[in-house]
Each structure stands twice: as C-alpha cells, then as structure tokens.
Write a protein that holds these residues in place. Structure first.
Motif, PDB file in Angstrom:
ATOM      1  N   TYR A 275       0.050  19.453  11.892  1.00 49.14           N
ATOM      2  CA  TYR A 275       1.401  19.030  11.570  1.00 49.14           C
ATOM      3  C   TYR A 275       1.871  17.850  12.402  1.00 49.14           C
ATOM      4  N   TYR A 276       1.268  17.590  13.581  1.00 48.05           N
ATOM      5  CA  TYR A 276       1.784  16.539  14.451  1.00 48.05           C
ATOM      6  C   TYR A 276       1.056  15.224  14.216  1.00 48.05           C
ATOM      7  N   SER A 277       1.819  14.176  13.933  1.00 44.27           N
ATOM      8  CA  SER A 277       1.251  12.846  13.762  1.00 44.27           C
ATOM      9  C   SER A 277       2.360  11.821  13.830  1.00 44.27           C
ATOM     10  N   GLN A 278       2.132  10.728  14.533  1.00 44.78           N
ATOM     11  CA  GLN A 278       3.130   9.675  14.627  1.00 44.78           C
ATOM     12  C   GLN A 278       3.122   8.786  13.390  1.00 44.78           C
ATOM     13  N   GLY A 279       2.186   9.000  12.480  1.00 50.28           N
ATOM     14  CA  GLY A 279       2.087   8.150  11.301  1.00 50.28           C
ATOM     15  C   GLY A 279       2.656   8.758  10.045  1.00 50.28           C
ATOM     16  N   ASN A 280       3.391   9.854  10.168  1.00 50.82           N
ATOM     17  CA  ASN A 280       3.892  10.529   8.973  1.00 50.82           C
ATOM     18  C   ASN A 280       4.881   9.670   8.187  1.00 50.82           C
ATOM     19  N   SER A 281       5.815   9.037   8.884  1.00 46.60           N
ATOM     20  CA  SER A 281       6.790   8.183   8.198  1.00 46.60           C
ATOM     21  C   SER A 281       6.085   7.007   7.531  1.00 46.60           C
ATOM     22  N   TYR A 282       5.173   6.392   8.272  1.00 49.08           N
ATOM     23  CA  TYR A 282       4.465   5.239   7.735  1.00 49.08           C
ATOM     24  C   TYR A 282       3.663   5.597   6.491  1.00 49.08           C
ATOM     25  N   SER A 283       3.013   6.748   6.494  1.00 49.47           N
ATOM     26  CA  SER A 283       2.201   7.139   5.340  1.00 49.47           C
ATOM     27  C   SER A 283       3.067   7.297   4.093  1.00 49.47           C
ATOM     28  N   ARG A 284       4.316   7.783   4.272  1.00 49.28           N
ATOM     29  CA  ARG A 284       5.216   7.909   3.123  1.00 49.28           C
ATOM     30  C   ARG A 284       5.607   6.534   2.586  1.00 49.28           C
ATOM     31  N   LEU A 285       5.911   5.607   3.496  1.00 51.54           N
ATOM     32  CA  LEU A 285       6.297   4.272   3.062  1.00 51.54           C
ATOM     33  C   LEU A 285       5.142   3.573   2.341  1.00 51.54           C
ATOM     34  N   LYS A 286       3.928   3.771   2.816  1.00 49.02           N
ATOM     35  CA  LYS A 286       2.768   3.176   2.151  1.00 49.02           C
ATOM     36  C   LYS A 286       2.584   3.749   0.757  1.00 49.02           C
ATOM     37  N   ARG A 287       2.830   5.019   0.601  1.00 48.26           N
ATOM     38  CA  ARG A 287       2.693   5.631  -0.737  1.00 48.26           C
ATOM     39  C   ARG A 287       3.793   5.153  -1.674  1.00 48.26           C
ATOM     40  N   ILE A 288       4.994   4.931  -1.132  1.00 54.07           N
ATOM     41  CA  ILE A 288       6.063   4.363  -1.950  1.00 54.07           C
ATOM     42  C   ILE A 288       5.675   2.950  -2.385  1.00 54.07           C
ATOM     43  N   GLU A 289       5.115   2.178  -1.447  1.00 56.96           N
ATOM     44  CA  GLU A 289       4.668   0.821  -1.787  1.00 56.96           C
ATOM     45  C   GLU A 289       3.627   0.859  -2.904  1.00 56.96           C
ATOM     46  N   SER A 290       2.708   1.805  -2.820  1.00 58.83           N
ATOM     47  CA  SER A 290       1.672   1.928  -3.845  1.00 58.83           C
ATOM     48  C   SER A 290       2.279   2.248  -5.212  1.00 58.83           C
ATOM     49  N   ILE A 291       3.296   3.139  -5.223  1.00 56.15           N
ATOM     50  CA  ILE A 291       3.971   3.476  -6.483  1.00 56.15           C
ATOM     51  C   ILE A 291       4.654   2.238  -7.048  1.00 56.15           C
ATOM     52  N   CYS A 292       5.277   1.444  -6.193  1.00 54.71           N
ATOM     53  CA  CYS A 292       5.952   0.228  -6.653  1.00 54.71           C
ATOM     54  C   CYS A 292       4.936  -0.749  -7.268  1.00 54.71           C
ATOM     55  N   LYS A 293       3.827  -0.944  -6.609  1.00 55.07           N
ATOM     56  CA  LYS A 293       2.827  -1.879  -7.111  1.00 55.07           C
ATOM     57  C   LYS A 293       2.266  -1.446  -8.460  1.00 55.07           C
ATOM     58  N   SER A 294       2.043  -0.152  -8.588  1.00 60.81           N
ATOM     59  CA  SER A 294       1.483   0.350  -9.855  1.00 60.81           C
ATOM     60  C   SER A 294       2.480   0.254 -10.994  1.00 60.81           C
ATOM     61  N   ASN A 295       3.767   0.078 -10.657  1.00 60.62           N
ATOM     62  CA  ASN A 295       4.797  -0.056 -11.688  1.00 60.62           C
ATOM     63  C   ASN A 295       5.384  -1.469 -11.739  1.00 60.62           C
ATOM     64  N   ASP A 296       4.717  -2.428 -11.083  1.00 56.55           N
ATOM     65  CA  ASP A 296       5.134  -3.831 -11.092  1.00 56.55           C
ATOM     66  C   ASP A 296       6.558  -3.978 -10.573  1.00 56.55           C
ATOM     67  N   VAL A 297       6.815  -3.375  -9.408  1.00 54.70           N
ATOM     68  CA  VAL A 297       8.145  -3.375  -8.811  1.00 54.70           C
ATOM     69  C   VAL A 297       8.073  -3.962  -7.412  1.00 54.70           C
ATOM     70  N   GLU A 298       9.050  -4.818  -7.059  1.00 55.45           N
ATOM     71  CA  GLU A 298       9.120  -5.380  -5.708  1.00 55.45           C
ATOM     72  C   GLU A 298       9.614  -4.302  -4.746  1.00 55.45           C
ATOM     73  N   PHE A 299       8.941  -4.202  -3.573  1.00 58.41           N
ATOM     74  CA  PHE A 299       9.295  -3.177  -2.600  1.00 58.41           C
ATOM     75  C   PHE A 299       9.794  -3.840  -1.324  1.00 58.41           C
ATOM     76  N   ASN A 300      10.974  -3.423  -0.829  1.00 53.38           N
ATOM     77  CA  ASN A 300      11.540  -3.954   0.418  1.00 53.38           C
ATOM     78  C   ASN A 300      11.914  -2.802   1.336  1.00 53.38           C
TER      79      ASN A 300
END
Length: 300
Positions: A275-300
């Motif tokens: 359960y412990y990891s300093q990258g948990n927030s980052y991994s969520r943001l990367k997955r959101i970025e991936s969803i945006c790219k797959s739907n041709d959406v700009e991510f900020n």
C-alpha cells in the motif's frame, strides 16, 4: 518542484498558480482562519489565471463527436434546486442542469465553444465560494467556455482517475484540467475505488476519513472510534487522567508508552501488502493522461 519536473519530462503542461495567489493578502484570497478554501475573490483570481492559460490552447478541438445533448451524464439528479449540506458548516444551494451536472444552464453540446472538463476536489466543486456558483469552474462559463464540473469535496487522485475514466469517453472535452492541490492530494498509500466503500464519511463531527493505509473502514462509527483511540488515552488510571488533561501531555503519554511498554497503538492494517508508495498520485495522473490521448483530448 517535483511535479513540475515530472510533468516536464513527460511533456504534460503544468501550471502553478501559487505566485499569482501570493500577490494578494491571504485574508482576501481565502476564508482563513476559519476555512482554508478560496474566497469568492480567490476564485475570481484562479478563473482569471486559468482563462489566460487556456488562451494558449484556444485552437485545440477534439475531432471526436459527443453523445446526445438531452441525456443525463452526471452523477447528480437532473434539474435540482435545493439546499445541500455536505457538512453542517457549509450548506449551499445546489442547482443541477438537465444533464446531471452542478450547473445553472444545460450545456449546448453542439456549440462551437471550447469544451472544458474540470476535475478536482472541494476547491473545484466550489466549497466556500459563497455562493457555490461563484467558484472558478463556474466563472469560466462567463469567459465563453463550456465547462463540465463533476468534482466533489474530499476527492483525491484516485477519484480524479475514476472521473476521467467515466466522463472523457462520454463527453469528449477539448481540454481536461486536473486541479491538483498539494495540501492533501499526495497519495502515500495505494487505494482503489470499491463499490459501497466511502473515502470520507460526512458526520455531525465533520468529515471523517473512511480509509487508512489504503484500506476501508466498515462504517463511520468504526472510523470514528479508530481515530479517537489514536488521539485519547482513557481515564482508567490516575496517570491517564492527569495526562489527558492537556494535549501536550496526551502526546507525550503516547510517545513514552510506545518506548517503555511496547504497547503503542498500531496503525490500521489489512491485506494490502504494497500500500505504501510515493508514486501513487503520479500513477493516477499518468493514467488520466493516457485516457486523454486515447480520446484525442488535451490534458493540463
């Protein structure tokens, strides 16, 4: 600095509004000391800054088509106009449109205006904007954007991910803004969204965290008792009664109890071994970025 460098490495636009907010007195920007959320003035400043940022992406348009305009997409009931009380200190007028989003007007999906999906927590929802419709996400509507705001108080990056997974493929926004609050959006523990389990419990004692170390409590009572046990020492003995008189003596009791008696209260544990990891927030943001790219959406 960490997230600025990280987003730069992965070519994801990152904008820090700290300097813009620091130009003004904190008593004007926020409701401190009673409440750390943005004031109405603070929301105006954030909306102004975001509008300037969005000008850089004025020509960004997704090629994807949206679904029907008259369908309910949001998590709220459509066409509401009632008093909502997420907690006893912040009642507000909740107005939803026919699409089930917290918005005064139904959004014209066929419009040529740029479509923004704003994802965040209570700051984006508009807690303490007074009225809530004066939050920065709503103020962007006055700048000529279409803005969907499915945010909610006490969301964290895991909730942001679930919002992105649900709404980006449906709404097909032109730009997705994830409002990351450094105050409490750093996920130190892995946590997955589970049906019927609450991240926070709204109670008459305020909001109580519904999970610890990535594992969920069964109900608000269990959570309340657990956190009380970590903050109190009881009154079974004279020493406990004396130490419980003051906060500092209570803290010292817990400290020395752990050293001398090996009876320190253990953190809530479960079968979540990693359960412990300093990258948990980052991994969520990367997955959101991936969803945006797959739907041709700009991510900020």
């Amino acid at each position: 600095r960490f997230y600025r460098e990280l987003t730069h490495q992965h070519n994801v636009p990152f904008f820090d509004l700290t300097d813009a907010l620091r130009q003004y007195d904190w008593r004007d920007m926020t409701l401190l000391p009673q409440d750390g959320h943005l004031s109405r003035f603070g929301n105006r400043i954030v909306a102004r800054e975001l509008n300037q940022i969005l000008q850089k992406y004025a020509q960004v348009r997704t090629s994807a088509k949206m679904l029907r305009e008259d369908q309910v997409y949001g998590d709220l009931n459509p066409n509401l106009d009632e008093v909502a009380m997420p907690d006893r200190y912040q009642p507000h007028r909740l107005i939803t449109n026919r699409q089930g989003f917290r918005n005064i007007n139904s959004l014209l999906l066929g419009s040529s205006r740029q479509r923004i999906l704003a994802i965040g927590d209570s700051f984006t929802y508009g807690m303490s904007a007074r009225p809530v419709q004066k939050c920065y996400a709503d103020l962007l509507l006055t700048k000529g954007y279409i803005v969907w705001n499915p945010s909610f108080p006490n969301n964290d990056p895991e909730n942001y991910l679930q919002i992105a997974k649900k709404y980006i493929p449906i709404l097909k926004p032109d730009v997705v803004i994830v409002c990351f609050y450094m105050g409490n959006d750093i996920m130190m523990y892995e946590r997955n969204t589970l049906t019927g389990k609450q991240h926070f419990f709204p109670t008459n004692a305020g909001w109580i965290k519904g999970e610890e170390n990535g594992c969920y409590f069964e109900n608000a009572k269990v959570a309340y008792e657990y956190y009380c046990s970590k903050a109190t020492i009881g009154n079974e003995t004279l020493l406990k009664r004396l130490c419980s008189t003051f906060t500092i003596s209570t803290l010292l009791y817990h400290y020395f109890e752990g050293i001398f008696t090996n009876n320190k209260k253990e953190d809530f544990q479960c079968n979540n071994e990693s359960y412990y990891s300093q990258g948990n927030s980052y991994s969520r943001l990367k997955r959101i970025e991936s969803i945006c790219k797959s739907n041709d959406v700009e991510f900020n």
